[in-house]
Scaffold this motif. Structure first.
Motif, PDB file in Angstrom:
ATOM      1  N   PRO A   1       0.624  -1.136  -0.259  1.00  0.00           N
ATOM      2  CA  PRO A   1      -0.085  -0.046   0.073  1.00  0.00           C
ATOM      3  C   PRO A   1       0.761   1.212  -0.342  1.00  0.00           C
ATOM      4  CG  PRO A   1       0.331  -0.713   2.094  1.00  0.00           C
ATOM      5  CD  PRO A   1       1.071  -1.886   0.823  1.00  0.00           C
ATOM      6  N   ARG A   2       0.416   2.446  -0.341  1.00  0.00           N
ATOM      7  CA  ARG A   2       0.585   3.476   0.059  1.00  0.00           C
ATOM      8  C   ARG A   2       1.656   4.320   0.824  1.00  0.00           C
ATOM      9  NH1 ARG A   2      -3.016   6.744  -1.539  1.00  0.00           N
ATOM     10  NH2 ARG A   2      -3.066   7.554   0.059  1.00  0.00           N
TER      11      ARG A   2
ATOM     12  N   VAL B   1      14.302  16.489   3.187  1.00  0.00           N
ATOM     13  CA  VAL B   1      13.817  15.523   3.097  1.00  0.00           C
ATOM     14  C   VAL B   1      13.388  14.396   2.587  1.00  0.00           C
ATOM     15  CG1 VAL B   1      11.491  16.993   4.345  1.00  0.00           C
ATOM     16  CG2 VAL B   1      12.001  16.838   2.073  1.00  0.00           C
ATOM     17  N   GLY B   2      12.840  13.282   3.312  1.00  0.00           N
ATOM     18  CA  GLY B   2      13.033  11.642   2.261  1.00  0.00           C
ATOM     19  C   GLY B   2      10.816  11.431   1.916  1.00  0.00           C
ATOM     20  N   LEU B   3      10.773  10.791   0.867  1.00  0.00           N
ATOM     21  CA  LEU B   3       9.652  10.063   0.763  1.00  0.00           C
ATOM     22  C   LEU B   3      10.013   8.553  -0.070  1.00  0.00           C
ATOM     23  CD1 LEU B   3       7.961  13.272  -0.484  1.00  0.00           C
ATOM     24  CD2 LEU B   3       7.782  12.140   1.489  1.00  0.00           C
ATOM     25  N   SER B   4       9.027   7.780   0.287  1.00  0.00           N
ATOM     26  CA  SER B   4       9.083   6.536  -0.641  1.00  0.00           C
ATOM     27  C   SER B   4       8.256   6.486  -1.666  1.00  0.00           C
ATOM     28  CB  SER B   4       8.600   5.143   0.264  1.00  0.00           C
ATOM     29  OG  SER B   4       9.417   4.999   1.459  1.00  0.00           O
ATOM     30  N   PHE B   5       8.545   5.772  -2.483  1.00  0.00           N
ATOM     31  CA  PHE B   5       7.616   5.472  -3.707  1.00  0.00           C
ATOM     32  C   PHE B   5       7.625   4.767  -4.467  1.00  0.00           C
ATOM     33  CE2 PHE B   5       7.412   5.800  -8.864  1.00  0.00           C
ATOM     34  CZ  PHE B   5       6.393   6.012  -8.727  1.00  0.00           C
ATOM     35  N   TYR B   6       6.965   3.446  -4.764  1.00  0.00           N
ATOM     36  CA  TYR B   6       6.920   2.484  -4.741  1.00  0.00           C
ATOM     37  C   TYR B   6       5.908   1.874  -6.012  1.00  0.00           C
ATOM     38  CZ  TYR B   6       7.225   1.131   0.301  1.00  0.00           C
ATOM     39  OH  TYR B   6       7.780   0.046   1.574  1.00  0.00           O
ATOM     40  N   LEU B   7       7.132   2.337  -7.242  1.00  0.00           N
ATOM     41  CA  LEU B   7       6.958   1.847  -8.800  1.00  0.00           C
ATOM     42  C   LEU B   7       5.509   0.313  -9.039  1.00  0.00           C
ATOM     43  CD1 LEU B   7       6.613   3.412 -11.261  1.00  0.00           C
ATOM     44  CD2 LEU B   7       8.735   2.053 -12.072  1.00  0.00           C
TER      45      LEU B   7
ATOM     46  N   THR C   1       0.218   3.285  -7.454  1.00  0.00           N
ATOM     47  CA  THR C   1       1.072   4.394  -8.012  1.00  0.00           C
ATOM     48  C   THR C   1       0.265   5.948  -8.499  1.00  0.00           C
ATOM     49  OG1 THR C   1       2.248   2.459  -8.441  1.00  0.00           O
ATOM     50  CG2 THR C   1       2.483   4.434 -10.044  1.00  0.00           C
ATOM     51  N   GLY C   2      -0.459   6.012  -8.881  1.00  0.00           N
ATOM     52  CA  GLY C   2      -1.221   7.195  -9.277  1.00  0.00           C
ATOM     53  C   GLY C   2      -1.206   7.931  -8.602  1.00  0.00           C
TER      54      GLY C   2
END
Length: 350
Positions: free
Chosen positions: A114-115, A133-139, A144-145
């Motif tokens: 999940p996001r 700052v840091g963020l996570s992205f699960y392509l 995803t959208g």
């Protein structure tokens, strides 16, 4: 050496962002435009149970001690830890505040990816003196959208506040998982996606060899989804070890009752070629690689060797956690100095 971005050539960002990038890439860590980060988000991503195994290493105070002594490009902490331990951190240490995370609650959670949950704000980061700052992205996840929209909003707010955005860009979800999420194809796409999302620094995984049980699906995916539109995409397949060689190796490991390391089938030059493809997707983004799983055996030599591969491929550096703080502080400092010595080679100077 492939052409890489330089802070003094960046013109699309405000001075506040470039000043902090310069601080991390030139004034701290290995310097000369390279990056060695020390992250600690273990309590978020994996839960607290490992404290019984790792003892001292699982405590934020121990990681901060290593950061204070080790001259890293940045220390990475989740927002709650950054708030609670902010005055233990030497003011000279650049701090990257992770604003989100993936809280592990079981296998179903991991399979769905999940996001990542937001639990911090730009204001929180500014209050503790963050350098980024840091963020996570699960392509590839089912959200995803929505994730793209979330990242776009935070990126805009961060840049307006003079903060760079570091994006943990990992392919995750049904299709990446079934076709090797950390393969060359997906790691390449992860960096490309981060570049398009406006990340200033992207952290991704080192591209691994596709194991036999996923090789067929990987090749079918490339053939069905890519080759028709981009015939050159066959290169993803060509850069994998011969399937027969792969199967023979797996059989040998089974007979010897050893855990296979498929990446060992590639030469150092082949690893460099593959990593260079991944790095090349970030033409205006600084590309750093994760530290990988816990190293057994000669950890110092392994860290030096893998770092050289990354630097030869044109990457800006690495962000290494457990392989530096899951050992005594003195050993972690020794490893960090060895890694920095590799990065400080004159030919890697930006």
């Amino acid at each position: 050496m492939i052409n890489r971005p330089k802070v003094n050539q960046i013109r699309h960002l405000g001075r506040g962002v470039t000043e902090k990038l310069s601080r991390m890439l030139y004034e701290h860590g290995p310097g000369n435009g390279t990056f060695l980060g020390l992250p600690f988000d273990q309590l978020v991503e994996h839960g607290p149970g490992h404290e019984w195994k790792w003892e001292r290493a699982a405590k934020p105070s121990s990681v901060i001690k290593l950061a204070n002594l080790g001259n890293f490009s940045a220390l990475v902490l989740s927002v709650g830890q950054a708030q609670k331990y902010q005055h233990d951190i030497n003011p000279s240490v650049p701090l990257v505040v992770k604003l989100d995370g993936h809280f592990y609650t079981g296998k179903a959670n991991t399979e769905n990816y999940p996001r990542p949950t937001m639990f911090g704000t730009i204001e929180d980061a500014l209050e503790v003196g963050a350098a980024a700052v840091g963020l996570s992205f699960y392509l590839g996840s089912e959200q995803t959208g929505e994730d793209v929209e979330r990242i776009g909003k935070i990126r805009e707010e961060a840049h307006h506040s003079g903060l760079p955005l570091v994006l943990w860009s990992y392919p995750r979800g049904p299709v990446p998982d079934s076709t090797k999420k950390d393969s060359l194809l997906w790691c390449h796409y992860a960096v490309s996606a981060a570049e398009s999302l406006g990340a200033d620094i992207v952290k991704t995984k080192f591209p691994s060899v596709v194991e036999p049980k996923k090789r067929e699906k990987y090749e079918e995916f490339i053939k069905e989804e890519y080759s028709g539109k981009i015939p050159e995409a066959v290169k993803y397949r060509e850069l994998e070890p011969d399937r027969g060689k792969l199967m023979d190796y797996e059989k040998k490991m089974e007979e010897e009752q050893k855990k296979p390391n498929y990446d060992s089938l590639l030469t150092k030059e082949q690893h460099i070629e593959r990593a260079k493809i991944v790095v090349g997707a970030g033409t205006r983004t600084f590309v750093i690689f994760s530290g990988g799983p816990k190293i057994t055996g000669e950890a110092k030599a392994a860290l030096e060797d893998s770092t050289e591969i990354i630097m030869e491929a044109g990457g800006e550096g690495r962000i290494i956690g457990r392989n530096l703080w899951e050992v005594p502080t003195e050993t972690g400092l020794e490893y960090a100095d060895a890694i920095k010595e590799v990065m400080q080679n004159e030919k890697y100077r930006r």
